[in-house]
Design an enzyme around this catalytic site. Sequence first.
Site, PDB file in Angstrom:
ATOM      1  N   HIS A  44     -34.912 -11.830  37.271  1.00 60.84           N
ATOM      2  CA  HIS A  44     -34.060 -11.889  36.075  1.00 60.84           C
ATOM      3  C   HIS A  44     -32.602 -12.175  36.455  1.00 60.84           C
ATOM      4  CE1 HIS A  44     -31.936 -10.652  32.455  1.00 60.84           C
ATOM      5  NE2 HIS A  44     -31.401  -9.625  33.071  1.00 60.84           N
ATOM      6  N   HIS A  70     -24.900  -7.984  37.080  1.00 64.42           N
ATOM      7  CA  HIS A  70     -24.597  -7.499  35.723  1.00 64.42           C
ATOM      8  C   HIS A  70     -25.373  -6.247  35.313  1.00 64.42           C
ATOM      9  CE1 HIS A  70     -28.178  -9.833  34.352  1.00 64.42           C
ATOM     10  NE2 HIS A  70     -28.183  -9.002  33.343  1.00 64.42           N
ATOM     11  N   GLU A  74     -25.594  -0.393  35.101  1.00 64.73           N
ATOM     12  CA  GLU A  74     -26.424   0.145  34.011  1.00 64.73           C
ATOM     13  C   GLU A  74     -27.768   0.683  34.513  1.00 64.73           C
ATOM     14  OE1 GLU A  74     -26.139  -2.136  30.342  1.00 64.73           O
ATOM     15  OE2 GLU A  74     -28.281  -1.846  30.045  1.00 64.73           O
ATOM     16  N   ASP A  75     -28.367   0.012  35.457  1.00 63.90           N
ATOM     17  CA  ASP A  75     -29.763   0.316  35.805  1.00 63.90           C
ATOM     18  C   ASP A  75     -29.989   0.891  37.198  1.00 63.90           C
ATOM     19  OD1 ASP A  75     -30.604  -0.578  33.343  1.00 63.90           O
ATOM     20  OD2 ASP A  75     -31.074  -2.594  34.032  1.00 63.90           O
TER      21      ASP A  75
HETATM   22 ZN    ZN Z   1     -29.883  -8.312  32.281  1.00 61.32          ZN
END
Ligand code: ZN
Length: 193
Positions: A44, A70, A74-75
């Site tokens: 991705h 990116h 967040e992850d």
């Molecule tokens: Zn993404």
Amino acid sequence: MPDTDPNLSPAVSARRILAAARFAAEKHVAQKRKGKFGEPYVNHLLEVAELIAGSSDSLDTNLIVAALLHDTVEDTATTSLELQEKFGEDVASLVAEVTDDKSLPKATRKALQIRNAPHKSARAATIKLADKISNLRAILASPPADWSLERQQEYFEWARRVVEGLPAANAILKAEFDRTYARFGELGTRGSK
Ligand code: ZN
């Protein structure tokens, strides 16, 4: 820190982009895409970066680096400070602009993406647009096993509302988003057969 220096040599640009790709691959190593094939998450990130690189004839190295990174804050366990130290202030602030606050409930985060879209910088908007294209393509190619057609449709509609709110969208990526969005209609027809 020559963050947005247009005179970066191709060798330095390549080095920075590949360092970000490897950093992202390592950070997301245990993560898979939600699709039924469980693709490695890095697929991705590479797709988002490739979409951006292909949408302009001028090279914005930091934008491609930020595209690769990116989802790290967040992850994964990555902090914004870590990105700042490794990749500079410009990259860290681009990633921060496209990072959801994971302490909020998912429905709130999704509503905020729509509400905040008009306030994004043009470069952050480019990342968001490429991210949504990649996510829609993933659903078309390999939807999560437990997602009904309705749930997929909801995701497409939500992504469209976010994208429509973005300022000064990159025309090439916007056209690709529209093409990808339109393919859901074909999926719907296929699903009802
Ligand atoms: Zn993404």
